[in-house]
Design a protein around this motif. Structure first.
Motif, PDB file in Angstrom:
ATOM      1  N   ARG A 112      20.465   2.956   4.687  1.00 13.15           N
ATOM      2  CA  ARG A 112      21.907   3.211   4.636  1.00 13.15           C
ATOM      3  C   ARG A 112      22.281   4.252   5.690  1.00 13.15           C
ATOM      4  NH1 ARG A 112      25.832   2.538   0.680  1.00 13.15           N
ATOM      5  NH2 ARG A 112      24.224   1.854  -0.798  1.00 13.15           N
ATOM      6  N   THR A 125      21.789   2.855   9.242  1.00 10.85           N
ATOM      7  CA  THR A 125      22.881   1.958   9.633  1.00 10.85           C
ATOM      8  C   THR A 125      24.092   2.757  10.089  1.00 10.85           C
ATOM      9  OG1 THR A 125      22.133   0.254   8.079  1.00 10.85           O
ATOM     10  CG2 THR A 125      24.417   0.144   8.812  1.00 10.85           C
ATOM     11  N   ARG A 126      24.397   3.810   9.345  1.00 14.79           N
ATOM     12  CA  ARG A 126      25.562   4.621   9.707  1.00 14.79           C
ATOM     13  C   ARG A 126      25.352   5.327  11.049  1.00 14.79           C
ATOM     14  NH1 ARG A 126      30.188   6.420   8.217  1.00 14.79           N
ATOM     15  NH2 ARG A 126      30.887   8.555   8.615  1.00 14.79           N
ATOM     16  N   ASN A 149      20.984  -4.894   2.170  1.00  9.80           N
ATOM     17  CA  ASN A 149      19.599  -4.483   1.996  1.00  9.80           C
ATOM     18  C   ASN A 149      18.819  -5.548   1.231  1.00  9.80           C
ATOM     19  OD1 ASN A 149      17.410  -2.803   2.291  1.00  9.80           O
ATOM     20  ND2 ASN A 149      17.934  -1.456   0.601  1.00  9.80           N
ATOM     21  N   PHE A 184      27.380  -0.896   4.473  1.00 13.32           N
ATOM     22  CA  PHE A 184      26.017  -1.115   3.981  1.00 13.32           C
ATOM     23  C   PHE A 184      26.093  -1.338   2.475  1.00 13.32           C
ATOM     24  CE2 PHE A 184      21.945   0.016   2.216  1.00 13.32           C
ATOM     25  CZ  PHE A 184      21.015  -0.416   3.148  1.00 13.32           C
ATOM     26  N   ASP A 234      23.885  -2.492  -1.157  1.00 19.59           N
ATOM     27  CA  ASP A 234      22.592  -2.653  -1.820  1.00 19.59           C
ATOM     28  C   ASP A 234      22.848  -3.442  -3.093  1.00 19.59           C
ATOM     29  OD1 ASP A 234      19.919  -2.414  -2.297  1.00 19.59           O
ATOM     30  OD2 ASP A 234      19.848  -0.253  -1.954  1.00 19.59           O
TER      31      ASP A 234
END
Length: 535
Positions: free
Chosen positions: A411, A414-415, A400, A429, A431
């Motif tokens: 997040r 993306t999943r 990110n 993912f 951060d």
């Protein structure tokens, strides 16, 4: 060592409010321009320099249209005036007014659709030689950049008439260059009409263009190149931006930055010899001051907007207060997460991996210089290619943006996209995380046009660019398709990158920072040097 002492502040002075747009409308629906009043004399600096000296800017007249959040614009104006220049500053909102606090402020609180014609009037009336904007986003900056050719022609015409100077008076009730202003206004009316055609690609509120893709970016580059060609124009347009090589550099270019930059896009342009670069002076920890400046700037607007500057057009598609609330929520969430999820060694232990770097949602570089409408569209294309062509043991780490406000749950997105493509167990993912360590440990990086790619190239990490970027050419980035990138990523030429970096720094970078208090004065001096070197 550079003197980082900042002079004591001057007493607050009122902003001149005599220049205002005429809100009358003709039968045709086009705005009617009344002649601008006589130019406001801007006092010369107290400590004037000798004409013809190495630091003489007495022939230059600057208009700061927008500046970085905080006092940097005021410090820069003081430095320019100390060299003999005359400096004006646009005041669009209370934040601009509070951070300026000196003579030369020009208030504009009219409808943003009147701004292009008003700007043309200022160029002609005050005999401006230099316009300064910070970044490319927002309707006020876009009016400068998209109408650069007309503004330069206007400045040349006004200069040729010998009437576009700060000491001139209106003649026969018409301001200097009024004929040219009328022509630009008519052109603007035609552009306004064309925006409603089926071919229009820009929002009607003059904010960021969308859906422009590679064709628009190529057009922008060609237009920027034409503007840089010698044309006899008396007007230069300077774009300030955060540095390409952070944290100790800022960007100062003419007519555009990033994908609109005038930097060459082929390896032969960076052949030896290598320009000599003075080692960068560390600028210190600027982030806390940056956060304080931007927070105060927008908080003042929140307090005052019901009473003043009600027509100010924000450069964001999302209100600043909502972004602030989302940032607070996001960072509290990060405090509760384990730092191990972003640790390069932990990630590498799971197997070979690639990095996909996201950009700040709504970023001008994402909207203007790619065919993606948002990060989700970028992720969808990357994950589809990864699922179909990456080695079975490879993983994808989606990183990110460090300043993402968290308005979109990337997040979760993306999943969802990973599950749809059957690769949920191979996609992570994160951060946060140390970018340098992640680059060294990874097999390659995929970006839209993020400057994170420049860091990766410095670590000899293969990079695939999917958007438009000034560093996307053979020898630096991988020119294969993204499908081929996963199985055979090509390493950048390290010698080429060293030469490229040196040229970019010499041509576009200034050692400094816009926010760290001790860095303001030396940064302003360095930026003024860049303006002066342009002649």
């Amino acid at each position: 060592m550079a003197d980082v002492r900042i002079p004591s502040r001057r007493a607050a002075l009122p902003v001149d409010r005599r220049i205002r747009p005429d809100r009358r409308v003709a039968d045709t629906g086009a705005p009617v321009l009344r002649p601008l009043p006589a130019p406001i004399p801007v006092p010369a600096a107290r400590h004037r320099v000798a004409r013809g000296s190495a630091t003489d800017l007495s022939s230059r007249r600057f208009l700061i249209v927008t500046a970085p959040f905080g006092p940097f614009g005021r410090v820069l104006a003081g430095e320019l005036e100390a060299r003999g220049a005359r400096v004006l500053r646009m005041i669009f909102n209370i934040g601009d007014l509070v951070y300026w606090r000196r003579k030369g402020g020009l208030t504009f609180d009219g409808d943003v659709r009147d701004w292009p014609a008003h700007l043309a009037g200022l160029v002609a009336t005050h005999g401006l030689t230099d316009l300064i904007v910070f970044g490319e986003g927002g309707p006020y900056n876009q009016a400068v950049l998209t109408r650069a050719a007309e503004l330069k022609a206007l400045a040349a015409e006004a200069g040729g008439e010998g009437r576009g100077t700060s000491d001139a008076d209106p003649i026969d009730g018409r301001s200097p260059g009024q004929d040219a202003i009328d022509r630009i206004t008519r052109d603007g009316d035609r552009k306004e009409t064309s925006r409603h055609s089926p071919l229009a690609t820009r929002h009607p509120d003059l904010r960021e263009p969308v859906g422009s893709g590679a064709a628009s970016a190529a057009h922008d580059r060609a237009q920027a190149a034409r503007l840089r060609e010698p044309s006899g124009s008396a007007l230069r347009i300077w774009v300030l931006e955060n540095g390409y090589f952070r944290p100790d550099w800022i960007t100062v270019e003419q007519d555009g930055v990033n994908a609109r930059s005038g930097l060459a896009r082929h390896r032969s342009a960076y052949d030896p010899p290598i320009p000599e670069i003075v080692p960068a002076r560390p600028v210190g920890r600027a982030l806390p001051h940056h956060v304080a400046n931007i927070s105060w700037y927008h908080f003042l607007q929140f307090l005052v907007r019901p009473f003043a500057f009600r027509h100010y057009a924000q450069p964001y598609t999302t209100p600043a207060w909502l972004q602030c609330a989302s940032h607070i929520r996001r960072y509290f969430g990060l405090m509760l997460r384990s730092s191990h999820e972003a640790d390069a060694r932990v990630i590498r232990a799971r197997g070979p991996f690639f990095i996909a770097c996201l950009q700040r949602e709504g970023d001008a570089q994402l909207l203007r210089y790619s065919h993606y409408a948002d990060n989700t569209a970028f992720l969808a294309e990357v994950l589809t290619s990864f699922a179909g062509h990456a080695p079975a043991d490879a993983r994808l780490v989606v990183k990110n943006h460090p300043l993402d406000p968290g308005l979109v749950d990337l997040r979760r997105m993306t999943r969802v996209l990973a599950i749809e493509r059957g690769i949920a167990d191979r996609v992570d993912f994160i951060d946060g995380g140390n970018l340098a360590q992640l680059c060294r440990a990874s097999n390659g990086m995929v970006v839209n046009n993020s400057s994170a790619a420049l860091s990766a190239l410095g670590f000899k990490t293969p990079v695939k660019v999917l958007g438009q970027a000034f560093f996307d050419f053979d020898g630096l980035t991988d020119q294969q398709t993204i499908d081929a990138f996963w199985t055979n990523p090509r390493t950048p030429d390290p010698d080429l990158f060293i030469r490229f970096r040196a040229h970019v720094i010499q041509q576009t970078q200034v050692n400094g920072n816009y926010h760290e208090p001790k860095a303001l004065s030396p940064t302003a001096k360095a930026v003024a040097n860049r303006f002066q070197d342009a002649g």
